[in-house]
Design a protein around this motif. Structure first.
Motif, PDB file in Angstrom:
ATOM      1  N   ALA A  52      -2.693  12.454   7.890  1.00 38.20           N
ATOM      2  CA  ALA A  52      -1.357  13.042   8.012  1.00 38.20           C
ATOM      3  C   ALA A  52      -1.422  14.559   8.211  1.00 38.20           C
ATOM      4  N   GLU A  53      -2.366  15.219   7.550  1.00 37.85           N
ATOM      5  CA  GLU A  53      -2.485  16.680   7.673  1.00 37.85           C
ATOM      6  C   GLU A  53      -3.144  17.127   8.969  1.00 37.85           C
ATOM      7  N   LEU A  54      -4.096  16.345   9.460  1.00 42.93           N
ATOM      8  CA  LEU A  54      -4.930  16.816  10.563  1.00 42.93           C
ATOM      9  C   LEU A  54      -4.612  16.217  11.933  1.00 42.93           C
ATOM     10  N   ALA A  55      -4.041  15.042  11.963  1.00 38.80           N
ATOM     11  CA  ALA A  55      -3.755  14.396  13.250  1.00 38.80           C
ATOM     12  C   ALA A  55      -2.375  14.822  13.752  1.00 38.80           C
ATOM     13  N   ASP A  56      -2.192  14.750  15.049  1.00 36.66           N
ATOM     14  CA  ASP A  56      -0.908  15.123  15.644  1.00 36.66           C
ATOM     15  C   ASP A  56      -0.081  13.895  16.018  1.00 36.66           C
ATOM     16  N   HIS A  57      -0.301  12.805  15.286  1.00 35.37           N
ATOM     17  CA  HIS A  57       0.389  11.551  15.587  1.00 35.37           C
ATOM     18  C   HIS A  57       0.483  10.710  14.313  1.00 35.37           C
ATOM     19  N   GLN A  58       1.276   9.665  14.371  1.00 31.47           N
ATOM     20  CA  GLN A  58       1.411   8.721  13.263  1.00 31.47           C
ATOM     21  C   GLN A  58       0.151   7.870  13.147  1.00 31.47           C
ATOM     22  N   ALA A  59      -0.229   7.558  11.935  1.00 33.94           N
ATOM     23  CA  ALA A  59      -1.383   6.691  11.699  1.00 33.94           C
ATOM     24  C   ALA A  59      -1.052   5.253  12.087  1.00 33.94           C
ATOM     25  N   GLU A  60      -2.022   4.588  12.676  1.00 33.02           N
ATOM     26  CA  GLU A  60      -1.907   3.162  12.990  1.00 33.02           C
ATOM     27  C   GLU A  60      -3.054   2.447  12.300  1.00 33.02           C
ATOM     28  N   PRO A  61      -2.750   1.446  11.476  1.00 32.21           N
ATOM     29  CA  PRO A  61      -3.808   0.731  10.774  1.00 32.21           C
ATOM     30  C   PRO A  61      -4.693  -0.064  11.730  1.00 32.21           C
ATOM     31  N   TRP A  62      -5.894  -0.356  11.270  1.00 36.52           N
ATOM     32  CA  TRP A  62      -6.852  -1.124  12.060  1.00 36.52           C
ATOM     33  C   TRP A  62      -6.315  -2.538  12.264  1.00 36.52           C
ATOM     34  N   PRO A  63      -6.268  -3.040  13.510  1.00 32.74           N
ATOM     35  CA  PRO A  63      -5.668  -4.355  13.800  1.00 32.74           C
ATOM     36  C   PRO A  63      -6.435  -5.524  13.168  1.00 32.74           C
ATOM     37  N   ALA A  64      -5.697  -6.478  12.660  1.00 35.36           N
ATOM     38  CA  ALA A  64      -6.290  -7.649  12.010  1.00 35.36           C
ATOM     39  C   ALA A  64      -7.192  -8.434  12.957  1.00 35.36           C
ATOM     40  N   ASP A  65      -6.873  -8.441  14.242  1.00 34.88           N
ATOM     41  CA  ASP A  65      -7.690  -9.207  15.187  1.00 34.88           C
ATOM     42  C   ASP A  65      -9.007  -8.500  15.538  1.00 34.88           C
ATOM     43  N   ARG A  66      -9.250  -7.318  14.922  1.00 34.18           N
ATOM     44  CA  ARG A  66     -10.504  -6.589  15.161  1.00 34.18           C
ATOM     45  C   ARG A  66     -11.255  -6.327  13.846  1.00 34.18           C
ATOM     46  N   PHE A  67     -11.035  -7.197  12.857  1.00 33.42           N
ATOM     47  CA  PHE A  67     -11.671  -7.023  11.554  1.00 33.42           C
ATOM     48  C   PHE A  67     -13.179  -7.245  11.582  1.00 33.42           C
ATOM     49  N   ASP A  68     -13.713  -7.673  12.707  1.00 33.39           N
ATOM     50  CA  ASP A  68     -15.165  -7.850  12.823  1.00 33.39           C
ATOM     51  C   ASP A  68     -15.838  -6.608  13.417  1.00 33.39           C
ATOM     52  N   GLU A  69     -15.057  -5.584  13.783  1.00 34.24           N
ATOM     53  CA  GLU A  69     -15.601  -4.348  14.358  1.00 34.24           C
ATOM     54  C   GLU A  69     -15.751  -3.287  13.276  1.00 34.24           C
ATOM     55  N   PRO A  70     -16.742  -2.398  13.392  1.00 27.85           N
ATOM     56  CA  PRO A  70     -16.922  -1.343  12.390  1.00 27.85           C
ATOM     57  C   PRO A  70     -15.695  -0.435  12.290  1.00 27.85           C
ATOM     58  N   ALA A  71     -15.198  -0.254  11.051  1.00 28.40           N
ATOM     59  CA  ALA A  71     -14.043   0.612  10.827  1.00 28.40           C
ATOM     60  C   ALA A  71     -14.085   1.271   9.447  1.00 28.40           C
ATOM     61  N   VAL A  72     -15.193   1.086   8.722  1.00 30.28           N
ATOM     62  CA  VAL A  72     -15.368   1.694   7.409  1.00 30.28           C
ATOM     63  C   VAL A  72     -16.730   2.367   7.406  1.00 30.28           C
ATOM     64  N   LEU A  73     -16.768   3.618   6.989  1.00 32.92           N
ATOM     65  CA  LEU A  73     -17.999   4.396   6.986  1.00 32.92           C
ATOM     66  C   LEU A  73     -18.390   4.726   5.551  1.00 32.92           C
ATOM     67  N   CYS A  74     -19.626   4.397   5.174  1.00 34.36           N
ATOM     68  CA  CYS A  74     -20.146   4.812   3.876  1.00 34.36           C
ATOM     69  C   CYS A  74     -20.538   6.285   3.995  1.00 34.36           C
ATOM     70  N   GLY A  75     -19.941   7.127   3.187  1.00 29.27           N
ATOM     71  CA  GLY A  75     -20.219   8.549   3.230  1.00 29.27           C
ATOM     72  C   GLY A  75     -21.570   8.925   2.651  1.00 29.27           C
TER      73      GLY A  75
END
Length: 117
Positions: A52-75
């Motif tokens: 919300a602070e850094l992007a210039d657009h509304q957040a869109e959640p990761w689509p349910a039909d792509r739950f097999d693609e990488p979308a979580v990063l271990c820091g």
């Protein structure tokens, strides 16, 4: 924007006062070590407030039909997990870093959750 992990598979990562393990100004406990990719910009953020602070657009959640693609990063180790993998664990399968269980209380901010019908 920081490039994270293996240069061949690097990921865009942004956060507010983020440390080297993806803790940010908003969430910075020992266990706040994941960043989540937003579908709207294909960028990892430690939390929805950073987006919300850094992007210039509304957040869109990761689509349910792509739950097999990488979308979580271990820091801690830069391992990328799919939402399906993340939802089944409480720690990184690679380095065993524990993830904050509180993050799962607001999954709908990050992932399109199918409603139980």
């Amino acid at each position: 924007m920081k490039k994270w992990g293996n240069p061949a598979h690097s990921a865009a990562l942004r956060g507010v006062r983020m440390d080297g393990q993806t803790r940010c100004a908003h969430y910075h406990s020992l266990f706040d070590v994941i960043a989540l990719k937003h579908d709207c910009c294909a960028t990892f953020y430690p939390c929805h407030l950073c987006h919300a602070e850094l992007a210039d657009h509304q957040a869109e959640p990761w689509p349910a039909d792509r739950f097999d693609e990488p979308a979580v990063l271990c820091g801690v180790c830069s391992t990328q997990l799919s939402p399906a993998e993340y939802l089944e664990t409480s720690s990184c399968p690679n380095c065993q870093a524990l993830f904050n269980p509180g993050c799962k209380l607001h999954l709908d901010l990050y992932f399109e959750m199918k409603s139980a019908a």
